[in-house]
Design a protein around this motif. Structure first.
Motif, short mmCIF file in Angstrom:
data_model
loop_
_atom_site.label_atom_id
_atom_site.label_comp_id
_atom_site.label_asym_id
_atom_site.label_seq_id
_atom_site.Cartn_x
_atom_site.Cartn_y
_atom_site.Cartn_z
N ALA A 1 0.84 -1.20 0.00
CA ALA A 1 0.00 0.00 0.00
C ALA A 1 0.87 1.25 0.00
CB ALA A 1 -0.92 -0.01 1.21
N ASP A 2 1.95 1.17 0.78
CA ASP A 2 2.89 2.30 0.81
C ASP A 2 3.43 2.60 -0.58
OD1 ASP A 2 2.69 2.93 3.40
OD2 ASP A 2 4.61 2.09 4.03
N ARG A 3 3.85 1.54 -1.24
CA ARG A 3 4.44 1.75 -2.57
C ARG A 3 3.41 2.30 -3.54
NH1 ARG A 3 6.97 -3.25 -1.50
NH2 ARG A 3 5.57 -4.31 -2.92
N ARG A 4 2.18 1.78 -3.43
CA ARG A 4 1.13 2.28 -4.32
C ARG A 4 0.91 3.78 -4.08
NH1 ARG A 4 -5.23 1.47 -5.08
NH2 ARG A 4 -5.34 1.27 -2.83
N LYS A 5 0.86 4.14 -2.80
CA LYS A 5 0.64 5.56 -2.47
C LYS A 5 1.78 6.42 -3.01
CE LYS A 5 -1.04 8.57 1.14
NZ LYS A 5 -1.46 8.77 2.53
N ARG B 1 1.55 9.49 -5.66
CA ARG B 1 2.11 10.81 -5.38
C ARG B 1 3.10 11.21 -6.45
NH1 ARG B 1 2.62 13.52 -0.39
NH2 ARG B 1 4.15 15.20 -0.43
N ALA B 2 3.94 10.28 -6.85
CA ALA B 2 4.93 10.57 -7.88
C ALA B 2 4.25 10.95 -9.20
CB ALA B 2 5.87 9.38 -8.08
N ALA B 3 3.13 10.28 -9.49
CA ALA B 3 2.40 10.59 -10.72
C ALA B 3 1.87 12.02 -10.67
CB ALA B 3 1.25 9.60 -10.92
N LEU B 4 1.37 12.42 -9.50
CA LEU B 4 0.88 13.79 -9.34
C LEU B 4 2.02 14.80 -9.52
CD1 LEU B 4 -1.55 13.31 -6.31
CD2 LEU B 4 -2.19 14.01 -8.63
N VAL B 5 3.16 14.49 -8.89
CA VAL B 5 4.30 15.41 -8.99
C VAL B 5 4.79 15.51 -10.43
CG1 VAL B 5 6.73 15.73 -8.34
CG2 VAL B 5 5.05 15.09 -6.60
N VAL C 1 -5.43 9.96 -12.33
CA VAL C 1 -5.72 9.66 -10.93
C VAL C 1 -7.06 10.32 -10.59
CG1 VAL C 1 -5.08 10.65 -8.69
CG2 VAL C 1 -3.41 9.31 -9.97
N GLY C 2 -7.85 9.67 -9.73
CA GLY C 2 -9.14 10.24 -9.35
C GLY C 2 -8.97 11.61 -8.73
N GLY D 1 -5.60 13.36 -0.59
CA GLY D 1 -4.92 12.39 0.26
C GLY D 1 -3.42 12.64 0.30
N HIS D 2 -2.95 13.51 -0.59
CA HIS D 2 -1.50 13.74 -0.68
C HIS D 2 -1.10 15.20 -0.40
CE1 HIS D 2 -0.55 9.76 -2.39
NE2 HIS D 2 -1.76 9.84 -2.89
#
Lengths: 217, 217
Positions: free
Chosen positions: B15-19, B23-27, B52-53, B59-60
């Motif tokens: 789950a950590d890695r997914r999160k 986050r990296a995708a958003l950045v 991403v939704g 959440g980030h």
DNA sequence: ATTATCTATAGATCTATAGATAATGC
DNA sequence: ATTATCTATAGATCTATAGATAATGC
């Protein structure tokens, strides 16, 4: 047709001046936000700051971007006008650059908002087709051709010198306690050396008393 | 209390890695907009670009500004990491700067988007409390103390050199047809001269073969 | 069972325009 | 009579959140 309504194309002068004042108020308000780095403001924010009715905006500009662009351009033009006044009598390009760079720091102290608009416009301003940039480029090219500056690519020297100037103005903006004149003079010596002037001559060019900073209209 | 729910504070790794990926995708999406100079995009624009939704954003990050700031900082960090790799074995500050400046142009060609994010962040990036800027400042101060560079104010030299570097990267970004290596080398010679290295030595330092550009992780 | 993500939506904000008002010129 | 400006507002965004769904761990 047939109804003569006064001289064709002649608009009343007072109305013209009023419109120009309103436009100038919008541009000045926009510069205020640009100076704070706030590019995300709404049109209402700008018209409120300019103390102008909201709808009036659309009598002068079509989009917010158009206004912000004009505001940044006007700041650059104002800056260029000051530098042009300071250097108009000079013939030696080395002296023109010495004066320009030495004054950059002093102008920052007198018109910090103006300089902040330019700083927040980013380094892309160095590529703008402004009179100032074109003029500086021509000066460097002529000085290189005459052997006063070394090298043969005016663009590299221009971008390096212009970028360095932005860097120093940023430094002065962030540190109000610094002696702007002293910083600018040290900086000018370095830039002249970079352009190919000997260390001794560069120091001599920047040791004379600097001209007065002109007032902005 | 009393209800043991596994090791306290231990979060599932997947789950950590997914999160982290989200986050990296958003950045990365934000960097894409920053590279185009579009700071006025909506959160929805960014989440769409990141695939991403919309609500996931919250959440980030709390605000859009927070994300954009992190995106610009990450770009600078990535750039710093590349330069650090290139100069880690070098001891002579003149050589460190020669390599750094020579590589700046070449890095621009390999990672133009990354450089564009930095350029669009403006000259204020020179004042950021980043590791790269702090490192460069310390290098200049040490070199001045050792007599390798002249002068005694590292800040003026730092801001002038940093600003000049931004200027040249802007030039390369706008002119894809230029030989980035040749431009960067000419530029590096000028900057070294500005820092107090003799013209002959500066030319020699920039005449050797440049190191390879490292890959970005 | 827990946590991240997604979808849907209420409320806030913003833009663009229409119609009213004020200023100026004839 | 003409033109600039102002006020009010419809419709389009945009943000922040609530509740549903999907992924993972035990």
């Amino acid at each position: 047709m047939g109804i003569a309504a006064g001289p064709a194309g002649a608009t009343p002068r007072r109305a013209d001046r009023r419109k120009a004042r309103t436009r100038a108020a919008l541009v000045r308000a926009a510069q205020g936000f640009l100076a704070e780095g706030r590019t995300g403001v709404s049109i209402r924010d700008i018209t409120d700051a300019a103390d102008v009715g909201f709808g009036t905006f659309y009598g002068h500009f079509e989009t917010k971007e158009q206004l912000l662009e004009e505001a940044a351009g006007a700041a650059l033009d104002g800056y260029a006008a000051m530098l042009a006044t300071l250097t108009e009598g000079l013939t030696d390009p080395a002296e023109v650059f010495a004066v320009s760079f030495r004054m950059a720091g002093r102008l920052q102290r007198r018109h910090p908002e103006l300089v902040r608009v330019i700083l927040n416009s980013g380094t892309a301003i160095l590529l703008s087709d402004s009179g100032m940039v074109r003029h500086a480029r021509a000066d460097i090219a002529a000085a290189q051709a005459a052997g006063r500056f070394d090298g043969d690519d005016p663009d590299i020297a221009l971008m390096a010198a212009g970028g360095a100037m932005l860097g120093v103005m940023q430094m002065l903006d962030a540190n109000p306690e610094l002696d702007a004149g002293a910083v600018a003079d040290q900086f000018a010596v370095r830039i002249l050396r970079m352009l190919g002037i000997s260390a001794d001559e560069a120091a001599a060019l920047c040791a004379t008393a600097p001209p007065m900073v002109p007032e902005l209209p």
